[in-house]
Every structure is written in structure tokens, then in C-alpha cells.
Design a protein around this motif. Sequence first.
Motif, short mmCIF file in Angstrom:
data_model
loop_
_atom_site.label_atom_id
_atom_site.label_comp_id
_atom_site.label_asym_id
_atom_site.label_seq_id
_atom_site.Cartn_x
_atom_site.Cartn_y
_atom_site.Cartn_z
N THR A 110 0.83 -1.21 0.00
CA THR A 110 0.00 0.00 0.00
C THR A 110 0.86 1.26 0.00
N LEU A 113 2.51 1.76 -3.38
CA LEU A 113 1.59 2.28 -4.40
C LEU A 113 1.44 3.80 -4.28
N GLU A 273 -7.16 -2.89 -13.14
CA GLU A 273 -6.74 -1.76 -13.99
C GLU A 273 -5.32 -1.98 -14.52
N THR A 722 -22.16 -11.85 -19.54
CA THR A 722 -22.48 -12.52 -18.27
C THR A 722 -23.24 -13.81 -18.58
N LYS A 724 -26.16 -14.33 -18.19
CA LYS A 724 -27.52 -14.03 -18.64
C LYS A 724 -27.62 -13.69 -20.12
N GLU A 725 -26.50 -13.57 -20.80
CA GLU A 725 -26.55 -12.98 -22.15
C GLU A 725 -27.04 -13.94 -23.23
N LEU A 779 -24.69 -1.26 -29.87
CA LEU A 779 -25.89 -0.40 -30.02
C LEU A 779 -25.69 0.67 -31.08
N SER A 797 -18.50 9.51 -11.43
CA SER A 797 -18.70 9.10 -10.05
C SER A 797 -17.53 9.48 -9.14
N LEU A 798 -16.41 9.89 -9.72
CA LEU A 798 -15.25 10.24 -8.90
C LEU A 798 -15.40 11.63 -8.31
N MET B 1 -7.38 1.03 -3.43
CA MET B 1 -6.67 0.92 -2.16
C MET B 1 -7.51 1.64 -1.09
N GLN B 41 -11.63 3.47 -5.78
CA GLN B 41 -11.29 4.35 -6.91
C GLN B 41 -10.66 5.66 -6.43
N GLY B 42 -10.60 5.85 -5.12
CA GLY B 42 -10.08 7.12 -4.60
C GLY B 42 -10.99 8.28 -4.90
N SER B 43 -12.30 8.03 -4.89
CA SER B 43 -13.27 9.07 -5.22
C SER B 43 -13.19 10.23 -4.25
N SER B 44 -13.27 11.45 -4.82
CA SER B 44 -13.20 12.65 -3.98
C SER B 44 -14.36 12.72 -2.98
N ARG B 45 -15.44 12.02 -3.29
CA ARG B 45 -16.60 12.07 -2.39
C ARG B 45 -16.35 11.33 -1.08
N TYR B 158 -24.75 13.05 -8.20
CA TYR B 158 -24.00 12.73 -6.97
C TYR B 158 -24.17 13.78 -5.87
N GLY B 192 -27.13 -8.78 -18.12
CA GLY B 192 -26.71 -8.91 -16.73
C GLY B 192 -25.74 -7.80 -16.36
N VAL B 193 -25.80 -7.34 -15.12
CA VAL B 193 -24.87 -6.34 -14.59
C VAL B 193 -24.69 -5.18 -15.58
N ILE B 195 -25.04 -1.25 -16.62
CA ILE B 195 -25.27 0.15 -16.24
C ILE B 195 -26.18 0.73 -17.31
N ARG B 197 -27.99 2.71 -20.08
CA ARG B 197 -27.72 3.78 -21.05
C ARG B 197 -28.86 4.79 -20.96
#
Lengths: 798, 289
Positions: A110, A113, A273, A722, A724-725, A779, A797-798, B1, B41-45, B158, B192-193, B195, B197
Motif C-alpha cells: 500500500t 503504491l 486496472e 455474463t 444471462k446474455e 448499439l 462518479s469520482l 486501495m 477508486q479514490g473518489s473525492s466524495r 452525486y 446482466g450487470v 449500467i 444507457r
Amino acid sequence: MKKFNVVGKPVTRQDAYEKATGTALYADDYTFPGMLYGVMVRVPASHAIIDRIDYSAVAGNPAVTAIVDHNDIPAQKKVGPIKQDQPIFSWEKIVTPGDVVAMLVGQNETELLQLRDKVSVEFTALPVLTDPLKSMDPDAPRIHPQYENNAIVHYPLRKGDPEKGFAESDYIIEQTYTTQFIEHGYIEPEAVIAIPLGKAKGVKILGSIQNPHTTRKVVALVLGLPLTKVRVVQAEMGGSFGGKDDQMNILSARAAVAAVKTNRPVKIRFNREESILESYKRHPYHMHYKVGFTNEGKLKSMRIHITADGGAYASMSPFVTWRTVVQATGPYEVENVFTDVHAVYTNNPYTGAMRGFGSPQPIFAQEQIMDEIALKLGMSPLQIREINGFKTGSVTASGQKLDNHEVNLSTVINKAVEETNFVEKWQKNQKDNADVAKQLNFANDSEANQFILTKDQLIAPDKTWRKGIGLAASYRGCSLGAEGIDVTSAYLSVQLDGSAYLLCGLAENGQGLRTTFCIVAAEILGLTVDKIFYLEQDTAIAPDSGPTVASRSTLMGGGAVRNAAETIRERMVRSVADEWKVSADSITFANNTVSSSENNKSVTFADACGITYKHKENLATIGFYQAPEVSWEEETGQGSAYFTYVYGCQIAEITVNIATGQVYVEKVTAVHDPGTVLNLQGALGQVYGGVTQGVGYGIWEEISVHNGKIREMNLDQYLLPTSKEIDDITAIFIEGKDEHGAWGAKSLGEPTLELGAAAVANAIQNATGTRFYHNPINLEEILLNRKLYPEDLKRGSL
Amino acid sequence: MIAQFEVLAPKTIQEALQLISGNPRAKILAGGTDVITGFHQGSSRFIDTTTLIDINHIPEMHAITETDSHIVIGAGTPFTHIVENPGVIKYFPLLAESCSVIGSLQIRNRATIGGNFINNAPCADSVPALLVYEAKIRIQSAISDREMPLADFLVKPYKTQLKPDEIVTEVILTKFDDGYKGNFYKLGRRRGVAISRLTIAVFGKVENDIITDIRIASGAVTPIGMRIAELEQKLIGKPANDDSLKEAAIELGKIILEKTGIRWSAPYKLPVMQQVCYQQLHTLVFGKE
């Protein structure tokens, strides 16, 4: 056909219990006293000269036990299977963002990194080459200055007189197809540990490694050690699909250099990643096909130009593209062929081996062309393949006469067609969906956007779902063919209690070869499979049997195991016959017993081992199998490329929502001729997995690259199929009678993957009346006839 | 992390409210499907978070209670419970449907309805259904207890009106009369799984061939899940015929273009949103084939 006791019956997989209960040990599950971690230092560039690396910000830090870079490499600094162009640690240049200049080594991963960004790398950015079609331009940036240009390899194939063939054709179709980068998506990311054993013993490597013997060779070259002082042991594998070859050789070498330097065990493990960033991908292909044919549907001539994006390093490109040049015309008789396949360097992620290995790309093109020819002539896809498909005695594009094995192409096609009622469905859909092409009506200007629809463009709910059915067929050369030396060995040691150790030089990568090989040995020795204990893969024990690739394990390894088991059996027969004073012919092995029909005597297999031991016969042996001769003429692309072939046909049944571009895959019928099916459940598993990966290739999966950098850095954006596809996968085996390997068991792993994308593409045409040329057909491709990508790589989302 | 942090596990809502009060570096842990990945992800939130308050041991937080007029869902209820609840299936089928297509079964076993809209991602699948049902939420702190429509709570991607010392404790749904019908559509890249659109929920009432009430909410294609009030106003009172529905669908395209501008995905998403809107309204008005 021979009656079998174990072969072809359902048996429990050797590693099933451990994997199902979570007790199987993968590389990252192992720790050793004093073990350190290695963390990669990279450069935020796709192409750059490294001017200076300044470690001063981390050098004194107590978290850093050692900094390892190219200066620590005792022997060879660059490696590669054909071209030694890939540095273990880069020091002159960065040629792709995955490149590593150094590794921080210490106890606390850790902290390392967090520290790695503090290493200051001064660099001079160079122009970035991302388009493989521009890589041979005179002014193209040179990726590896030691070579005169960016060419990795060029394979020509010349047969007949293509221009004469086009002149004799009634029609000519010319078309360009493209395919994308594909990530292997093994569920277990890379992990390896190097353990120093001292000067006398060298180093031991334990890891998630596809080809332990190749890894051993690379580590030995890098450390300057004899092969015997690098011992590679394979941990349980969480998937590979061709992906844990070069990548793991290089990570093993980094760990080994660090282990030698620190004299402590060093582990490297990647998160998803980092795995996607550094690991190689399946080659994107740019394929131009020109095909001439007659009014009767007979193929006259093909001219094919293929450019494969090799990315930053040559890796397996010379082998991958060789399979392409052999198989590019598909399983069809063509008198006149001109094929050029080039692989070139770019600054993109490097590309190498992945399940399929140079076949899914040309099949995506060539199987669509066969349907286009059928449509042009008003024939069905079945008819056009009947007219041109290989039969016994047909001659391939490389001039090989197919007369030494059962040419099952029409058998697999007809079986799949009957099973699905293909022709009737295809014709009905073609009629029902004739209106869709007008609806999709792509703008000629590919950048023109229509954001607001008109009323007549809106599609009512009862018109939106369109059925499609599509077929694709292939032939595939088994094992390595003329690309390499093709031999295998297997060690079998029978114990006095009637149990036995078995180990082949090929590696268990999740495909189930441990179980398959135990089945082969059990069949010959009349044992139940549980009596055979398959050893862990260890280069110190198993003889080098070449790489575990090319769907060759069952064929080549099966041959070696069979040879070993037959050798032991002969010795046992000799001893028992002598002991009982009966003829050797009267001795049979079944159900863990050895019997003679002559004296009606029967003993346990263990007792028969005792008799053999008493007769001073060796109960251990190394079996060997060698592939028949193959040949290849480099300048003309002519020769007997492979010693035998398999044939496959898959039919995809889908529904397309023409308002949204969604494709639902309802059923895939997969008919393959793997010779004899040794491991039934293993074979079914290959079909289910291969079909799913093939469909994923055709619809969802794509690594896209922006200025050399990958956009899809995790599995939220890189979309693997997955469970399910696909609603239903039906697997059908046509068991032929080949003579090679173990009772003619041939290849299955890759044939199951190579057809899915082409079958889906043909089904989409059937559902939409529209042909799509650029994989994956996602698509946007269906609605806009192009791909859309985000402008930047940032996540909301970040 | 993930850095080190403290995890607290209160047994009652009051205890949880006391713990979060005056601790701005604390965050609620419900299913953890956003929080834990955000850490990774080290998100700022989540960068300043040092304490997680695990609400999974508070029974009221994951209870579904039904009365003659309402269904109240504890904000920490995992989607699997919502999908399987007979009252939700009967009275709020669009909610059951939208919750059933979130992530995978494993994710639905963990992820909660409250977490879905508190995270307020554009693609939160349960939000459009909650919006057309005009869900209210109950927000408590050690010193306050308030209710507000979910629509008002959601501010921007968010970002919500939640204050650092508050916990959303309930989702309150009011039952509708029988005349209402609705549809939900989720468009993902795979089954499946996935997100989303884009998502759309339509809900309304047709009386004597007139659209007397209509509610339309979108997700993923708009910056957050939202009702399209301008469009609803235009449709109410219109004859329930194909032409009105087509006009409405095209109008929706224009409204969204106005709200979002031309994003990279617009050449695909905008036309498709119009198609999907038209088809969902069509099915609402004319029924399934």
C-alpha cells in the motif's frame, strides 16, 4: 468404434472440489517469510524518450527496500518469442503506456503504491502512432529504432492466377472489415512470486503462468542462469485464454531480478486496472477482401489484404498472423488466391496470443462475404457453402490436399441446419425484415447527426423486435502446424498400491487437461479416474512439451499420456502373463482389476503391479508423442500447413430491437467435430465458454484506444458477457475417426470461439436487412453505423 | 486501495443519529456497493471519510410495512426484498421491475433503495419509478425529522439535499386508484450487470380516450433521474391517439437536448430516447400486443 470404459463418460473434474469450496490455492494465496512486494513505476506517455529517472524522492524511504530497474538485470534486457524487442524494464524509450521503467520493492504494498508517483521520470514526448494503416508511411514515427521500419512480419500466399480468376467471374464483391482489440478477461489478474534459493540453486517461480517452460526460458535468459536453476511451478490458474504467456514471463523476470537483488521472496500482483493497462490483447485487424464468383455461385478468385495491429511489441504476432494467412479464405475451394497479411508496430497496447489466435478476425469477414454472395445470387447461406465447401480431396489455399482425415464440413453444417430449421427461418426473416434497411437508412456523411426524429421515423412497439438467424462455418488446423516443433512428453509412475502419478509437460490453465489426461491413462490401465493423481506443474519434473496453446493439449498431450500408459501396460501384461503362464493376448484391464480369459484368473490392479515389480519391470516411464510432418514455403505461402483439421458450424438465433440497436441472443447451436470426445463435461464446458466469448466478441467486448491509452480500464466499461446474455447453447459433437493422439481426439477449445461473432453478424443482417462491417456490432453500430466514444477518460462518479 | 477507517454498528436509528451527529467525516454504510468501490477508486466524495456507520443491524432500516393507503420501505432495504415484496409488486409494479434489473442478484442482495438515490448517479435505476409514484422520503437527524418529495431531494449528479448529520430512514409511497397504468424500460448494453444507457418510466391514466394524467421520468439520459414536467403538462388533456404520443416523444427529445446539450453519446441516446418514449406511451395507452 472402440468401446470405452472411461472415455466419453462424465467424470468428476480433478480440481472441482477445491475450486467449488474456495480452497484451491492461486498464486496470490501464497506468502513466504520475509516476502516483499514489487510495484510498477510507469510514465504518463504513449511514446517518449526517457531522459532521466530521479529516484531521490523515494530512495531513502523506509518503505522502499530496493529500487529495481534495467541496471539490475545481469544478462538479457529485452525478450520476445521471435523478436527480442520488449524490455523487462524500459530505459531508452516508452513505446506504450503499459511500459514499466522501474519497480519499487518493499514490505508494504500500500505504501509503495502511494510512493510510486513520486519517482520523477523526465521524458521527451514523441509523436504517437496509433493507426496501423499509417505505420508503414515513410514519415511514420519509428517505434523501435533498431529496426528499419515498423513491419513486424509479412506473409504472402500466392495460388493460381487471381487476375484471370476475376476475369472469369460474373460478379466481384469488394469489402473492408475491421475488428477491435480484445482483453482476455481472465477472472484472476496476474500474480507471481519469485523465491531466491541461493547461488547454488538459483530461483524458484510460483505463479499464474500459462507456459511454465517458456517462463523458465525467459527468466533464465534475463538472469543469465542455466535452465536447471530456474524452477517454475504453476499455481492454480484463474483463467488465461492465451493471456498469461509473454505477460507472465516478463512479470516473472521482474520478480526474479528483484528476488536476486534483495535475496528475499518478491511477489507481484496486479489489480484489474493494471492488468488491463499492461497485458497484451487480441489483434485488431483491418481486412480488405475482393472476391470473384460465377452466376452459379462458384468462387473463382480471392484477393485479401490484412493489416494486424501488433501494438508496441512483436510478441506472438508472427505466429498469430501465420494462422491467418493459412485460413483467410475459409473452408472453401478457391482456385486463385492472393493474400498478404502484415503485422505492424504502433504505440497501442501490444497484441499477442488469445484464444482463436488469428482466426476470429478473418472468419468475421469471410463468413459474412459468403452470405453476401448468397444474397447477391438469391441463394441461401447453406447453398453457397454446399457449392464451395471443402470435401474429401479438396485443395486448400495453401495447396494442401485434404485427404488424410475425415473432411466433416458438410456434416457439421447440415447437422446445425437441420437442428435449427435454418433455411426456412432465414428465408422468412429475410422477407419479414425487408423494411428495416430503409428504417435504419444511415446518413452518407458518417458525422451527420440527427438528434430529433420525425414522426414517420418512430417505430411502433409491434414493429420493433426483429428475428434473425445466422450461420458461420470454419476449418481449423490442429495444434502448431508449420509454426513450430510439435512434440510432447508425459510422466507416468504407477505405485505398488495401484495408484499412479501423472504429469504432462503441458499446463492446466483451467481447460481441464488434468482430468482429460487422467481419463486417457485410466482407460488404458483399466483404472477408475480417482486412482490417478495428477501432479502440480513443475518444470523440474515435467519435460518441456512446447507451449499449452493452439488447442493442442488433448491431441498432443493425450498422445503422450497414451504412449506412457501403453508402455506401462505392456510391461504389466508381460509380467502377469509370465506369472500365470498364459498368453499376453488373454490379459485384460478393467475396473481396477487385471484378468486373463485363459485361466479365468483375476487380481486387483495393485496386485498386478506387485507381480510386475517382482518381475523387475519399471513401473514408471516418460511417454512421448510427435506430430506428423508439415511443411511451409515462406515466399509463396504454399504447403501442408497442419497435419489434420477440425470443422465447425455455429448458428445464432437472435432478436434485434431496431429502435434501440439491442441484440438479444436466444440460442446458439454449436456443431463441432473434435474427433473422439475424451472428457465429455470438459468438452461441453469448452463449447459453452467458447460460444459465449465468441458472441461477446461480436456484440459487447472492445478495448478502444485514445492516443495509445485504453479507455476501458475495468470490467464496468469493458463488457464481458455474463451468464444471462445467451439463453441457450446447444452443443453437438460429430465424432470422427482420426488416427492421431489418443484415439483421434483433436481440437475443440478455439474452434468453439472463432465462429460466434460471424454467426451473430450474419443473424443481424438477417434481422435488419443491413450488413455491418465493423466489430463489435454494438448499439451505436446498429443505429448509426459507427462507434461513439467519450471525449475524455474521466468518470462522473469520482 | 482503502485507507484505514472506523466502522460503527448501531442497533437503533436513534443510536445511528447520535453517532453521525457532529461527525462530518462519518458516512453511512448500507449495501456498500457505491461506498466501497468509491474508496477503491479514490473518489473525492469519500476521500475525507474516516468513519463508516453500518446501518445493517437496525431492523427498522430494512422493514417494508403496508397500510391501506401506503407502503413504507426502510431506506436500507436491499433491492431483493423490494423485488419480492407482494405489496410492492401489486401496487408499485414499476418499482419492482426497475429494482429487479439493477446489477446482478449478488448486487441486489446488498444494494439498498436509499443508497440508490442518495448516491444519485444519473443511472440510478429505481429513481424514475419512484419519481412517477411521487415518492416521499423521511430524513432524520438527532435534532430534526422531516419529509420531502424525492424529486426535491435530488439536486444534481452525486449531490442531494442530505446534510452531513442526517440519515434518510424511509421511502413513503402512496397507493393509487385503479385507473393508473404504467411502464418502465431500461436500456443497457447487456442483460446482466448492466449500467443503464437510458431508463424511462411512464405512468398515467386514460379516460374516455383522453389522457387525464401522465407522469414521465427519465434516467441516465438526463443529468439525474427527473420528471419531465413540461412534457407532462403538454400531454394532459390531449386525445389518447398515436399522433399525440409521437408528438410527445419528439418533444421529449427536444427537452432533453435543451437540458443536456450535445454530449458524446447524444447521436445515439437522443433518437433512442424518443423511440423508447413513444413505445412506452404507446403500450400504456393501447396495451401490449
